[in-house]
Design a protein around this motif. Sequence first.
Motif, PDB file in Angstrom:
ATOM      1  N   ASN A 477       0.827  -1.214   0.000  1.00  0.00           N
ATOM      2  CA  ASN A 477       0.000   0.000   0.000  1.00  0.00           C
ATOM      3  C   ASN A 477       0.854   1.255   0.000  1.00  0.00           C
ATOM      4  OD1 ASN A 477      -2.492  -1.289  -0.098  1.00  0.00           O
ATOM      5  ND2 ASN A 477      -2.600  -1.496   2.145  1.00  0.00           N
ATOM      6  N   ALA A 478       1.976   1.206   0.699  1.00  0.00           N
ATOM      7  CA  ALA A 478       2.888   2.349   0.704  1.00  0.00           C
ATOM      8  C   ALA A 478       3.472   2.589  -0.688  1.00  0.00           C
ATOM      9  CB  ALA A 478       4.013   2.108   1.718  1.00  0.00           C
ATOM     10  N   LEU A 479       3.810   1.500  -1.371  1.00  0.00           N
ATOM     11  CA  LEU A 479       4.335   1.623  -2.733  1.00  0.00           C
ATOM     12  C   LEU A 479       3.289   2.259  -3.647  1.00  0.00           C
ATOM     13  CD1 LEU A 479       5.944  -1.950  -3.136  1.00  0.00           C
ATOM     14  CD2 LEU A 479       7.113   0.162  -2.568  1.00  0.00           C
ATOM     15  N   LEU A 480       2.050   1.820  -3.500  1.00  0.00           N
ATOM     16  CA  LEU A 480       0.972   2.356  -4.333  1.00  0.00           C
ATOM     17  C   LEU A 480       0.734   3.835  -4.049  1.00  0.00           C
ATOM     18  CD1 LEU A 480      -1.513  -0.657  -4.067  1.00  0.00           C
ATOM     19  CD2 LEU A 480      -0.189   0.001  -6.086  1.00  0.00           C
ATOM     20  N   ASP A 481       0.833   4.212  -2.783  1.00  0.00           N
ATOM     21  CA  ASP A 481       0.663   5.625  -2.421  1.00  0.00           C
ATOM     22  C   ASP A 481       1.694   6.493  -3.133  1.00  0.00           C
ATOM     23  OD1 ASP A 481      -1.490   5.135  -0.792  1.00  0.00           O
ATOM     24  OD2 ASP A 481      -0.311   5.079   1.074  1.00  0.00           O
ATOM     25  N   VAL A 482       2.923   6.032  -3.196  1.00  0.00           N
ATOM     26  CA  VAL A 482       3.976   6.786  -3.882  1.00  0.00           C
ATOM     27  C   VAL A 482       3.642   6.932  -5.363  1.00  0.00           C
ATOM     28  CG1 VAL A 482       6.401   6.726  -4.607  1.00  0.00           C
ATOM     29  CG2 VAL A 482       5.785   6.152  -2.251  1.00  0.00           C
ATOM     30  N   ALA A 483       3.252   5.814  -5.999  1.00  0.00           N
ATOM     31  CA  ALA A 483       3.004   5.830  -7.443  1.00  0.00           C
ATOM     32  C   ALA A 483       1.813   6.710  -7.821  1.00  0.00           C
ATOM     33  CB  ALA A 483       2.772   4.404  -7.933  1.00  0.00           C
ATOM     34  N   ARG A 484       0.789   6.745  -6.972  1.00  0.00           N
ATOM     35  CA  ARG A 484      -0.424   7.511  -7.303  1.00  0.00           C
ATOM     36  C   ARG A 484      -0.149   9.008  -7.432  1.00  0.00           C
ATOM     37  NH1 ARG A 484      -2.889   4.196  -2.920  1.00  0.00           N
ATOM     38  NH2 ARG A 484      -3.820   2.367  -3.951  1.00  0.00           N
ATOM     39  N   ALA A 485       0.893   9.466  -6.782  1.00  0.00           N
ATOM     40  CA  ALA A 485       1.203  10.904  -6.806  1.00  0.00           C
ATOM     41  C   ALA A 485       2.064  11.296  -8.001  1.00  0.00           C
ATOM     42  CB  ALA A 485       1.920  11.293  -5.504  1.00  0.00           C
ATOM     43  N   GLU A 487       2.456  11.414 -12.042  1.00  0.00           N
ATOM     44  CA  GLU A 487       1.584  11.385 -13.209  1.00  0.00           C
ATOM     45  C   GLU A 487       1.924  10.230 -14.152  1.00  0.00           C
ATOM     46  OE1 GLU A 487       0.048  14.352 -16.817  1.00  0.00           O
ATOM     47  OE2 GLU A 487       1.456  15.073 -15.286  1.00  0.00           O
ATOM     48  N   ARG A 488       3.221   9.977 -14.346  1.00  0.00           N
ATOM     49  CA  ARG A 488       3.622   8.920 -15.283  1.00  0.00           C
ATOM     50  C   ARG A 488       3.021   7.565 -14.914  1.00  0.00           C
ATOM     51  NH1 ARG A 488       9.906   7.556 -16.519  1.00  0.00           N
ATOM     52  NH2 ARG A 488       9.795   9.607 -17.547  1.00  0.00           N
ATOM     53  N   TYR A 489       2.832   7.344 -13.628  1.00  0.00           N
ATOM     54  CA  TYR A 489       2.405   6.012 -13.174  1.00  0.00           C
ATOM     55  C   TYR A 489       0.920   5.944 -12.817  1.00  0.00           C
ATOM     56  CZ  TYR A 489       7.429   5.502 -13.063  1.00  0.00           C
ATOM     57  OH  TYR A 489       8.754   5.477 -13.418  1.00  0.00           O
ATOM     58  N   GLN A 490       0.191   6.976 -13.185  1.00  0.00           N
ATOM     59  CA  GLN A 490      -1.248   6.965 -12.932  1.00  0.00           C
ATOM     60  C   GLN A 490      -1.967   6.222 -14.064  1.00  0.00           C
ATOM     61  OE1 GLN A 490      -2.237  11.107 -12.596  1.00  0.00           O
ATOM     62  NE2 GLN A 490      -1.427  11.292 -10.514  1.00  0.00           N
ATOM     63  N   ASP A 491      -2.859   5.362 -13.685  1.00  0.00           N
ATOM     64  CA  ASP A 491      -3.671   4.614 -14.656  1.00  0.00           C
ATOM     65  C   ASP A 491      -5.124   5.051 -14.463  1.00  0.00           C
ATOM     66  OD1 ASP A 491      -5.139   2.841 -16.165  1.00  0.00           O
ATOM     67  OD2 ASP A 491      -3.982   1.073 -15.583  1.00  0.00           O
ATOM     68  N   HIS A 492      -5.621   5.832 -15.429  1.00  0.00           N
ATOM     69  CA  HIS A 492      -6.955   6.405 -15.289  1.00  0.00           C
ATOM     70  C   HIS A 492      -8.066   5.418 -15.622  1.00  0.00           C
ATOM     71  CE1 HIS A 492      -5.597  10.522 -14.452  1.00  0.00           C
ATOM     72  NE2 HIS A 492      -4.559  10.204 -15.228  1.00  0.00           N
ATOM     73  N   THR A 493      -7.692   4.214 -16.034  1.00  0.00           N
ATOM     74  CA  THR A 493      -8.712   3.167 -16.232  1.00  0.00           C
ATOM     75  C   THR A 493      -9.010   2.447 -14.926  1.00  0.00           C
ATOM     76  OG1 THR A 493      -7.118   1.416 -16.787  1.00  0.00           O
ATOM     77  CG2 THR A 493      -7.881   2.834 -18.598  1.00  0.00           C
ATOM     78  N   LYS A 494      -8.199   2.740 -13.892  1.00  0.00           N
ATOM     79  CA  LYS A 494      -8.402   2.139 -12.577  1.00  0.00           C
ATOM     80  C   LYS A 494      -8.685   3.247 -11.575  1.00  0.00           C
ATOM     81  CE  LYS A 494      -4.832  -1.341 -13.592  1.00  0.00           C
ATOM     82  NZ  LYS A 494      -3.509  -1.862 -13.162  1.00  0.00           N
ATOM     83  N   LYS A 495      -9.231   2.874 -10.416  1.00  0.00           N
ATOM     84  CA  LYS A 495      -9.498   3.864  -9.371  1.00  0.00           C
ATOM     85  C   LYS A 495      -8.836   3.441  -8.075  1.00  0.00           C
ATOM     86  CE  LYS A 495     -13.672   6.218 -10.861  1.00  0.00           C
ATOM     87  NZ  LYS A 495     -14.996   6.716 -10.431  1.00  0.00           N
ATOM     88  N   SER A 496      -8.275   4.437  -7.403  1.00  0.00           N
ATOM     89  CA  SER A 496      -7.700   4.196  -6.084  1.00  0.00           C
ATOM     90  C   SER A 496      -8.822   4.132  -5.056  1.00  0.00           C
ATOM     91  CB  SER A 496      -6.742   5.327  -5.723  1.00  0.00           C
ATOM     92  OG  SER A 496      -7.480   6.523  -5.484  1.00  0.00           O
ATOM     93  N   GLY A 500      -9.328   8.447  -6.842  1.00  0.00           N
ATOM     94  CA  GLY A 500      -8.410   8.982  -7.845  1.00  0.00           C
ATOM     95  C   GLY A 500      -7.951   7.885  -8.792  1.00  0.00           C
ATOM     96  N   PRO A 501      -6.979   8.199  -9.659  1.00  0.00           N
ATOM     97  CA  PRO A 501      -6.492   7.189 -10.600  1.00  0.00           C
ATOM     98  C   PRO A 501      -5.741   6.059  -9.885  1.00  0.00           C
ATOM     99  CG  PRO A 501      -5.155   9.183 -10.726  1.00  0.00           C
ATOM    100  CD  PRO A 501      -6.329   9.505  -9.850  1.00  0.00           C
ATOM    101  N   GLY A 502      -5.765   4.901 -10.521  1.00  0.00           N
ATOM    102  CA  GLY A 502      -5.032   3.758  -9.995  1.00  0.00           C
ATOM    103  C   GLY A 502      -3.576   3.805 -10.417  1.00  0.00           C
ATOM    104  N   VAL A 503      -2.876   2.696 -10.230  1.00  0.00           N
ATOM    105  CA  VAL A 503      -1.429   2.649 -10.492  1.00  0.00           C
ATOM    106  C   VAL A 503      -1.159   1.755 -11.698  1.00  0.00           C
ATOM    107  CG1 VAL A 503       0.826   1.961  -9.584  1.00  0.00           C
ATOM    108  CG2 VAL A 503      -0.857   3.093  -8.095  1.00  0.00           C
ATOM    109  N   SER A 504      -0.345   2.265 -12.617  1.00  0.00           N
ATOM    110  CA  SER A 504       0.047   1.516 -13.803  1.00  0.00           C
ATOM    111  C   SER A 504       1.088   0.456 -13.444  1.00  0.00           C
ATOM    112  CB  SER A 504       0.620   2.480 -14.846  1.00  0.00           C
ATOM    113  OG  SER A 504       1.299   1.776 -15.844  1.00  0.00           O
TER     114      SER A 504
END
Length: 552
Positions: A477-485, A487-496, A500-504
């Motif tokens: 979960n900590a890793l995902l928190d970093v990635a969500r912030a 832009e390069r790693y945001q996946d807008h087809t998923k939701k946090s 917000g956007p999920g993680v690519s």
Amino acid sequence: MSAAPAAISSSDLLEAARVSKAWPFEEARKLVARLEKSGETDPDVLFETGYGPSGLPHIGTFGEVARTTMVRRAFELLMPGVKTRLLCFSDDMDGMRKIPDNVPDRAFLEPYLHMPLTSVPDPFTNEFPSFGHHNNAMLRRFLDTFGFEYEFASATDYYKSGRLDPILKRVAERYDEIMAIMLPTLGEERRATYSPFLPISPKTGRVLYVPIKKVDAEQGTITFDDEDGEETTLPVTGGRVKLQWKPDFGARWAALGVDFEMFGKDHGPNMGVYDSICAALGGRPPEHFVYELFLDEKGEKISKSRGNGLTIDEWLTYAPTESLALYMFQRPRQAKKLYFDVIPRAVDEYYQHLAAYPRQDWKERLGNPVWHIHGGNPPEIELPVSFALLLNLVSASNAHDKTVLWGFISSHVPGVTPENHPELDRLVTYAIRYFDDFVKPAKVFRAPDEVEVAALEALSEKLGTLSPDADSATIQNALLDVARAIERYQDHTKKSPEGGPGVSVAFFQMIYQVLLGQERGPRFGSFVALYGIDNTRALIGRVLAGEDLSKG
């Protein structure tokens, strides 16, 4: 220690087996129907596998015997009390049509070309009376090593002892009928000289592919011209002749009363020929199962002569036997690639199935591969660390000693030791071997770009806020928190969870490429929990300092 099954009556277990969709039960039900149709009161159900002893046993031999055994065990559950046998039949009376590549002295064997394999001297040792006997011994040792329950049969023994004499006489009696089955399957040139009988020259000892001038069914003899041109008459009995391979299949089924035999797709086109010959000789063709062939990593058919694909010794150098048995169980009617990259996944899938077994109901258990791998009695083992994670641990720590790896494991998985987890200890050994031979040579590290540097800095900082004994879910979960912030790693087809956007997956791919020199791997939070937060931050620090991790 065996898993204790949930309480179930024998009738309920039988009912679960009758509806199980696992392929061994599907095949076994065909045998049940066959048995019920025959009306036999004291049946003896015969399973057979064939072996060509021109070479040593190989991974296909293991697969055929393992899969046949799975069907046998499924049948025994469906028909309790019915006797079953597995006959491993060696075609050791075949002529040696070419000299194998792996013999020490090829010239030594040249005078024995076309002689039955049991008449060719053993080129390896003086321990066995022939090349065929040597390879038969290797087959039996091979099967015994894996604990298969079987009976061994030698074609030479069966022919020379007279055990096949009645069926050979019947072939002579029904010669025209057999020829009518065979000739349409042959080319024009082959039809002109074909006979189901192959005489063994009384002068040279060679298996002869010659026209048969006369078949005397009443006397049970054949007449042909020997290699020197002299007309010769031989009885078809007593091992003086043998059958061509297609008639031999059908004749053996008829002679022995074989109920089930499986074979590879390359035999599929001939299946109808085998059946027709068996029926023409008064036998009842067995139930068949045609499996797909294995492919190499390029998708090409595996060939012993080409040496592409995996040998059984190679697989067992890097993984336990049970993982290979799982690979044989899975999708036998689909062509599958058989090369080194499939091993780690097969290992982890085996232990996942094993861990799931005690929690399943009986319908699920009978569909679980481990029921079939272990003949209905799988052991109770649940690994605290996956094989994939062990490979990552070896990779990150650059450790080649079991004690170093166990230091990491014991520190982060409390109470786990080599003594109380011997299965894990066994996998540690396999992981080191596999990493050294296949992972390490293929590693390609890359330097991070500016965005990735910032991501790794943020990741290290985030890990520093966690407790040293944080579990894998907390770390993930900590890793995902970093990635969500980022832009390069945001996946807008998923939701946090916050909307917000999920993680690519690109985020975790970057971590593996930069930190471990690999394209992908298991859940990274699980790896960090095993390797340790401080160790992971130190690894990130080395990358941020510009250190070349490929140098260890």
